[in-house]
Design a protein around this motif. Sequence first.
Motif, PDB file in Angstrom:
ATOM      1  N   ASN A 134      -9.993   3.841  -5.873  1.00  0.00           N
ATOM      2  CA  ASN A 134     -10.584   4.577  -4.413  1.00  0.00           C
ATOM      3  C   ASN A 134     -10.392   6.208  -4.258  1.00  0.00           C
ATOM      4  OD1 ASN A 134      -7.790   5.777  -5.116  1.00  0.00           O
ATOM      5  ND2 ASN A 134      -6.204   4.540  -3.589  1.00  0.00           N
ATOM      6  N   ARG A 165       0.953  -2.523  -6.154  1.00  0.00           N
ATOM      7  CA  ARG A 165       0.782  -0.580  -5.221  1.00  0.00           C
ATOM      8  C   ARG A 165      -1.310  -0.691  -5.136  1.00  0.00           C
ATOM      9  NH1 ARG A 165      -1.265   2.620  -2.638  1.00  0.00           N
ATOM     10  NH2 ARG A 165      -0.922   4.428  -2.430  1.00  0.00           N
ATOM     11  N   ARG A 169      -1.012  15.015  -2.387  1.00  0.00           N
ATOM     12  CA  ARG A 169      -0.110  14.360  -1.981  1.00  0.00           C
ATOM     13  C   ARG A 169       0.893  15.126  -1.289  1.00  0.00           C
ATOM     14  NH1 ARG A 169      -0.944  10.259  -2.462  1.00  0.00           N
ATOM     15  NH2 ARG A 169      -0.424   8.808  -3.196  1.00  0.00           N
ATOM     16  N   GLY A 196      -3.302   1.072  -4.694  1.00  0.00           N
ATOM     17  CA  GLY A 196      -3.794   2.539  -4.414  1.00  0.00           C
ATOM     18  C   GLY A 196      -3.275   3.175  -5.941  1.00  0.00           C
ATOM     19  N   VAL A 197      -2.981   4.612  -5.493  1.00  0.00           N
ATOM     20  CA  VAL A 197      -3.538   5.674  -7.035  1.00  0.00           C
ATOM     21  C   VAL A 197      -1.201   5.480  -7.408  1.00  0.00           C
ATOM     22  CG1 VAL A 197      -3.682   7.216  -8.262  1.00  0.00           C
ATOM     23  CG2 VAL A 197      -5.174   6.480  -7.120  1.00  0.00           C
ATOM     24  N   GLY A 198      -1.391   6.028  -5.853  1.00  0.00           N
ATOM     25  CA  GLY A 198       0.239   6.743  -6.123  1.00  0.00           C
ATOM     26  C   GLY A 198       1.010   6.069  -5.931  1.00  0.00           C
ATOM     27  N   HIS A 216      -3.268  10.787   6.366  1.00  0.00           N
ATOM     28  CA  HIS A 216      -3.689  10.429   5.172  1.00  0.00           C
ATOM     29  C   HIS A 216      -4.831   8.784   5.040  1.00  0.00           C
ATOM     30  CE1 HIS A 216      -0.972   9.136   1.130  1.00  0.00           C
ATOM     31  NE2 HIS A 216      -1.968   8.828   0.613  1.00  0.00           N
ATOM     32  N   ARG A 259       0.824  -1.186  -0.082  1.00  0.00           N
ATOM     33  CA  ARG A 259       0.188   0.042  -0.320  1.00  0.00           C
ATOM     34  C   ARG A 259       0.943   1.490  -0.301  1.00  0.00           C
ATOM     35  NH1 ARG A 259      -4.991   0.869   4.627  1.00  0.00           N
ATOM     36  NH2 ARG A 259      -5.675   2.385   3.953  1.00  0.00           N
TER      37      ARG A 259
HETATM   38  O1  LIG Z   1      -4.499   4.758   1.608  1.00  0.00           O
HETATM   39  C1  LIG Z   1      -3.319   4.051   0.945  1.00  0.00           C
HETATM   40  O2  LIG Z   1      -3.068   3.209   0.780  1.00  0.00           O
HETATM   41  C2  LIG Z   1      -2.992   5.541   0.373  1.00  0.00           C
HETATM   42  C3  LIG Z   1      -2.950   6.294  -1.003  1.00  0.00           C
HETATM   43  C4  LIG Z   1      -2.582   6.676  -2.044  1.00  0.00           C
HETATM   44  O3  LIG Z   1      -2.555   7.718  -1.344  1.00  0.00           O
HETATM   45  C5  LIG Z   1      -2.934   6.305  -2.855  1.00  0.00           C
HETATM   46  O4  LIG Z   1      -3.568   5.794  -3.481  1.00  0.00           O
HETATM   47  O5  LIG Z   1      -2.492   7.442  -3.870  1.00  0.00           O
END
Ligand SMILES: O=C(O)CCC(=O)C(=O)O
Length: 532
Positions: free
Chosen positions: A98, A71, A232, A73-75, A280, A50
């Motif tokens: 998400n 990953r 971010r 998630g996105v970032g 976060h 994550r």
């Molecule tokens: O809760 C998470 O995994 C962070 C989510 C996040 O910042 C993203 O998906 O970029």
Amino acid sequence: MFKVLVSDPISDLGIQKLVDADDVVVEKKIGLSEEELIQIIPEYDGLLVRSQTTVTDKILAAGERLKVVGRAGVGVDNINLEAATQRGIIVINAPDGNTITTCEHAFAMMMALARHIPQAYAKTVSGVWDRKSFLGVELHHKTLGVLGMGRIGSEVAKRAKAFGMEVLGFDPFLTEERAEKMGITLASVDDIVRNADFITVHTPLTPETRGIISTDQFAVMKKGMRIINCARGGVIDENALVEAVNQGIVAGAAFDVFEHEPPQPDHPFLNNPKIIVTPHLGASTVEAQENVAIDVSEQVLHILRDEPFKNAVNIPPVAPSVMSKLQPYFVLGEKLGTVAAQITNAAIQEIVVNYAGDLSEVDTQPLTRHILKGVLSRHFGSDVNIVNSMHLAKARQVNIVVSKSATTKGFTNLISVALKLENGEESIVGGTLLAGYGERIVQINKFTVDLEPTGHLIYISHHDKPGIIGKVGTLLGNNDVNIAAMQVGRKTVGGEAIMVLSVDKEVPKKVLEELVQLPEVNTAQEIALLSK
Ligand SMILES: O=C(O)CCC(=O)C(=O)O
Ligand SMILES: NC(=O)C1=CN([C@@H]2O[C@H](COP(=O)(O)OP(=O)(O)OC[C@H]3O[C@@H](n4cnc5c(N)ncnc54)[C@H](O)[C@@H]3O)[C@@H](O)[C@H]2O)C=CC1
């Protein structure tokens, strides 16, 4: 059996598909240090993270079997993408799962800011009934500036419209037409900072977006504006924000993200009553965590099984319609590359790929990566793949030229791979996919051939003399090597010629050496084709 390590808390329900797969073993080991990860990563084919795990170059280097980092998630700023690409490790994310959750969090932050909800809650539960300190503002008829009109920013804008807000949006990819369709106004960053009552940022952190809102922007903002960062840390400069709050320019700020997470206890946001914070939590809902885990697990499974996959962040995306056109050529492309590389020993300076016919109309980049993989596999073996093939070639100053042409020498499609060599010569292999018949190599250097690239090949260059074919056949027969097919090419009678033989088994080195002893033969070598 593939082994996948889950090193961050990821929804159990979301990774069920991976857990249920007969060919995968999933192990959860949460909260490991970099050292601990380096110790255990060599066992794993896949790593699921994550945002807590920082996937460093050292971890990737130790991951001898690692094919994919997923990953949830996105970032992907916690993953060293450059290092992953160099090492041929595919990095995928879950970009869609998400979006709504993070948008709702940003919106909740905006409403909490407008009505001082966290501060009022804290005071009320402490036993103080204070109705004077928390006079809020309505969102209705206010102007919201959205920086970054991608997935999340667009959803925020939609909700803001429903609340009766006027929305100004900025994104390098936002067109006038799309803005109009969404009922918002396309604006510049400057328009937004000067006119917005609320600003929310939804961009990744890049050199361009770092500090996109900083001292100069705060200086021209409306006094009493409010600002939200659920994207971010660093997109809004933290020190400049504290200054703007202290000067009364910013009436309230809501941050879900920090430049360094978690922030130190003395971080200036943590004791400022006008700044509200969450740790976060943007993507932290049951639904989002399930969605992203499902998405990423599915793609990891595809990658481990060598099946088509999507959402890779270190390979350019390709439309499914283009992919379905290119897919049938991938194996042929690799074979052409590998044959071209094996029929020469000189150093390669340039790789020129020409696509003709059907292929001239599509984006052939993914196919080029396969061809480059084939060319480089001679020297890099299994260290080269479609993720790093382009990178490896460029890193070795090999120039890559791709051209397209309409002329196909009578074929509906034709791929030609020409390697320009240090000695001034060229190694050229051309191939096609014949409807109903499959792959064919139709050109080797200046010779026209018709060869099915399967099994084991022997490539012989020789002088065209009567009896040479018989001599080669006898020599191979005497060494128990059975010839399945043979192609001979020559330009002139008695001139230079080539022979390509398809044989049923690997040819011992000593047989190749004996072939070269024949007076007419210049070179004889086995060409290793790909296993599929
Ligand atoms: O809760 C998470 O995994 C962070 C989510 C996040 O910042 C993203 O998906 O970029
Ligand atoms: N707080 C959290 O838990 C979460 C945070 N995020 C963050 O939110 C960000 C946005 O996510 P998505 O909307 O899904 O990504 P997205 O890729 O759909 O949208 C990002 C947009 O930012 C735009 N952009 C890039 N540079 C820009 C610039 N200089 N000025 C204005 N716009 C620019 C891009 O063109 C793109 O449209 C992600 O990068 C991620 O860092 C995402 C999910 C959860």
